[in-house]
Design a protein around this motif. Structure first.
Motif, PDB file in Angstrom:
ATOM      1  N   VAL A   1      46.826  37.528  41.489  1.00 37.81           N
ATOM      2  CA  VAL A   1      47.605  36.430  40.934  1.00 37.81           C
ATOM      3  C   VAL A   1      48.858  37.044  40.339  1.00 37.81           C
ATOM      4  CG1 VAL A   1      47.638  34.606  39.186  1.00 37.81           C
ATOM      5  CG2 VAL A   1      45.517  35.106  40.423  1.00 37.81           C
ATOM      6  N   PRO A   2      50.042  36.542  40.701  1.00 32.68           N
ATOM      7  CA  PRO A   2      51.276  37.112  40.146  1.00 32.68           C
ATOM      8  C   PRO A   2      51.224  37.198  38.621  1.00 32.68           C
ATOM      9  CG  PRO A   2      51.791  35.520  41.852  1.00 32.68           C
ATOM     10  CD  PRO A   2      50.314  35.423  41.608  1.00 32.68           C
ATOM     11  N   GLY A   3      51.602  38.371  38.096  1.00 37.16           N
ATOM     12  CA  GLY A   3      51.652  38.587  36.661  1.00 37.16           C
ATOM     13  C   GLY A   3      50.327  38.971  36.015  1.00 37.16           C
ATOM     14  N   ALA A   4      49.274  39.139  36.816  1.00 42.34           N
ATOM     15  CA  ALA A   4      47.962  39.502  36.267  1.00 42.34           C
ATOM     16  C   ALA A   4      47.401  40.697  37.024  1.00 42.34           C
ATOM     17  CB  ALA A   4      46.998  38.324  36.387  1.00 42.34           C
ATOM     18  N   GLU A   5      46.485  41.397  36.388  1.00 41.58           N
ATOM     19  CA  GLU A   5      45.777  42.489  37.068  1.00 41.58           C
ATOM     20  C   GLU A   5      44.955  41.907  38.212  1.00 41.58           C
ATOM     21  OE1 GLU A   5      45.707  45.917  36.528  1.00 41.58           O
ATOM     22  OE2 GLU A   5      47.450  45.457  35.285  1.00 41.58           O
ATOM     23  N   PRO A   6      44.901  42.585  39.355  1.00 43.87           N
ATOM     24  CA  PRO A   6      44.080  42.074  40.460  1.00 43.87           C
ATOM     25  C   PRO A   6      42.605  41.989  40.079  1.00 43.87           C
ATOM     26  CG  PRO A   6      45.516  43.846  41.204  1.00 43.87           C
ATOM     27  CD  PRO A   6      45.609  43.811  39.709  1.00 43.87           C
ATOM     28  N   LEU A   7      41.934  40.991  40.606  1.00 46.00           N
ATOM     29  CA  LEU A   7      40.485  40.868  40.462  1.00 46.00           C
ATOM     30  C   LEU A   7      39.885  41.635  41.633  1.00 46.00           C
ATOM     31  CD1 LEU A   7      40.265  37.058  39.594  1.00 46.00           C
ATOM     32  CD2 LEU A   7      40.297  39.003  38.022  1.00 46.00           C
ATOM     33  N   ARG A   8      39.294  42.783  41.342  1.00 48.46           N
ATOM     34  CA  ARG A   8      38.831  43.719  42.371  1.00 48.46           C
ATOM     35  C   ARG A   8      37.461  43.335  42.943  1.00 48.46           C
ATOM     36  NH1 ARG A   8      43.370  46.350  43.608  1.00 48.46           N
ATOM     37  NH2 ARG A   8      44.364  47.280  41.779  1.00 48.46           N
ATOM     38  N   SER A   9      37.384  43.311  44.270  1.00 54.35           N
ATOM     39  CA  SER A   9      36.139  43.008  44.997  1.00 54.35           C
ATOM     40  C   SER A   9      35.439  41.780  44.423  1.00 54.35           C
ATOM     41  CB  SER A   9      35.194  44.217  44.982  1.00 54.35           C
ATOM     42  OG  SER A   9      35.732  45.279  45.722  1.00 54.35           O
ATOM     43  N   VAL A  10      36.204  40.763  44.129  1.00 50.68           N
ATOM     44  CA  VAL A  10      35.684  39.565  43.473  1.00 50.68           C
ATOM     45  C   VAL A  10      35.171  38.521  44.463  1.00 50.68           C
ATOM     46  CG1 VAL A  10      37.870  38.307  43.344  1.00 50.68           C
ATOM     47  CG2 VAL A  10      36.168  37.998  41.552  1.00 50.68           C
ATOM     48  N   GLY A  11      35.508  38.685  45.724  1.00 48.33           N
ATOM     49  CA  GLY A  11      35.079  37.729  46.735  1.00 48.33           C
ATOM     50  C   GLY A  11      34.596  38.429  47.979  1.00 48.33           C
ATOM     51  N   TRP A  12      33.839  37.699  48.795  1.00 53.42           N
ATOM     52  CA  TRP A  12      33.333  38.276  50.044  1.00 53.42           C
ATOM     53  C   TRP A  12      33.194  37.189  51.103  1.00 53.42           C
ATOM     54  CZ3 TRP A  12      30.544  37.082  45.805  1.00 53.42           C
ATOM     55  CH2 TRP A  12      29.438  36.249  45.970  1.00 53.42           C
ATOM     56  N   TRP A  13      33.175  37.633  52.347  1.00 53.80           N
ATOM     57  CA  TRP A  13      32.950  36.737  53.468  1.00 53.80           C
ATOM     58  C   TRP A  13      32.253  37.499  54.577  1.00 53.80           C
ATOM     59  CZ3 TRP A  13      37.344  39.565  53.601  1.00 53.80           C
ATOM     60  CH2 TRP A  13      37.847  39.947  54.829  1.00 53.80           C
ATOM     61  N   TYR A  14      31.731  36.741  55.518  1.00 55.37           N
ATOM     62  CA  TYR A  14      31.020  37.310  56.671  1.00 55.37           C
ATOM     63  C   TYR A  14      31.839  37.016  57.920  1.00 55.37           C
ATOM     64  CZ  TYR A  14      27.186  37.649  53.393  1.00 55.37           C
ATOM     65  OH  TYR A  14      26.414  37.969  52.303  1.00 55.37           O
ATOM     66  N   PRO A  15      32.656  37.980  58.386  1.00 54.84           N
ATOM     67  CA  PRO A  15      33.468  37.726  59.585  1.00 54.84           C
ATOM     68  C   PRO A  15      32.615  37.382  60.803  1.00 54.84           C
ATOM     69  CG  PRO A  15      34.187  39.734  58.491  1.00 54.84           C
ATOM     70  CD  PRO A  15      32.923  39.301  57.814  1.00 54.84           C
ATOM     71  N   GLU A  16      31.429  37.979  60.873  1.00 57.00           N
ATOM     72  CA  GLU A  16      30.498  37.679  61.960  1.00 57.00           C
ATOM     73  C   GLU A  16      29.109  37.468  61.362  1.00 57.00           C
ATOM     74  OE1 GLU A  16      30.732  40.721  64.969  1.00 57.00           O
ATOM     75  OE2 GLU A  16      32.913  40.681  64.937  1.00 57.00           O
TER      76      GLU A  16
END
Length: 168
Positions: free
Chosen positions: A95-110
């Motif tokens: 998010v602009p102006g904030a520290e990145p949220l590291r490995s906060v989300g996931w998905w299954y490409p397959e």
């Protein structure tokens, strides 16, 4: 060490017990409204969700990748394996102006063939966000920080993730 199964809480009107959820998990499409906010910005918003229900866990909600604001999702190298859904790929959220949220989300490409509805959807951990709302209710994180369940007033536990729940 084996941790014995706890005594499930009795659900009240309009509630579900996570102990009635299946194993292996079930994925189901839902028309509910989710809003993810962080550092004053709407990170994602959608009415088209998939929730995954698994015994002892509050539901995990998946949102379309397109629900996330442009440029906020960044793929990272982290991978994990779910015996049911397959190999999860992780994302940071910036998010602009904030520290990145590291490995906060996931998905299954397959995703595994049993879960085609998860293709191109992203789930997130609740705790790092300033606010996640599901149908205007403030969502609370699943205990323990390892799992990505969304705790709301409509589910009762106890929930896997906290101390003493490893063997459930």
């Amino acid at each position: 060490m084996f941790d014995r199964r706890p005594t499930p809480e009795t659900p009240g009107p309009g509630q579900e017990s996570v102990w009635d959820y299946p194993r292996p998990p079930r994925a189901e499409r839902m028309k509910r409204h989710a809003v993810l906010r962080h550092a004053g910005a709407v990170v994602a918003e959608s009415d088209d969700l998939v929730r995954v229900l698994e015994t002892s866990h509050p539901p995990t909600y998946y949102l379309p990748r397109t629900a996330f604001s442009d440029g906020m999702l960044a793929a990272v190298e982290r991978r994990t394996f779910c015996e049911w859904k397959g190999i999860a790929h992780y994302v940071d959220i910036s998010v602009p102006g904030a520290e990145p949220l590291r490995s906060v989300g996931w998905w299954y490409p397959e995703p595994d063939a049993r879960y085609p509805e998860l293709t191109d959807l992203v789930a997130v951990y609740v705790a790092p966000f300033d606010e996640i709302r599901l149908d205007d209710e403030l969502v609370r994180p699943q205990p323990g920080g390892f799992y990505g369940g969304w705790v709301t007033d409509e589910v009762v536990g106890p929930f896997k993730g906290g101390p003493g729940s490893q063997g459930w």
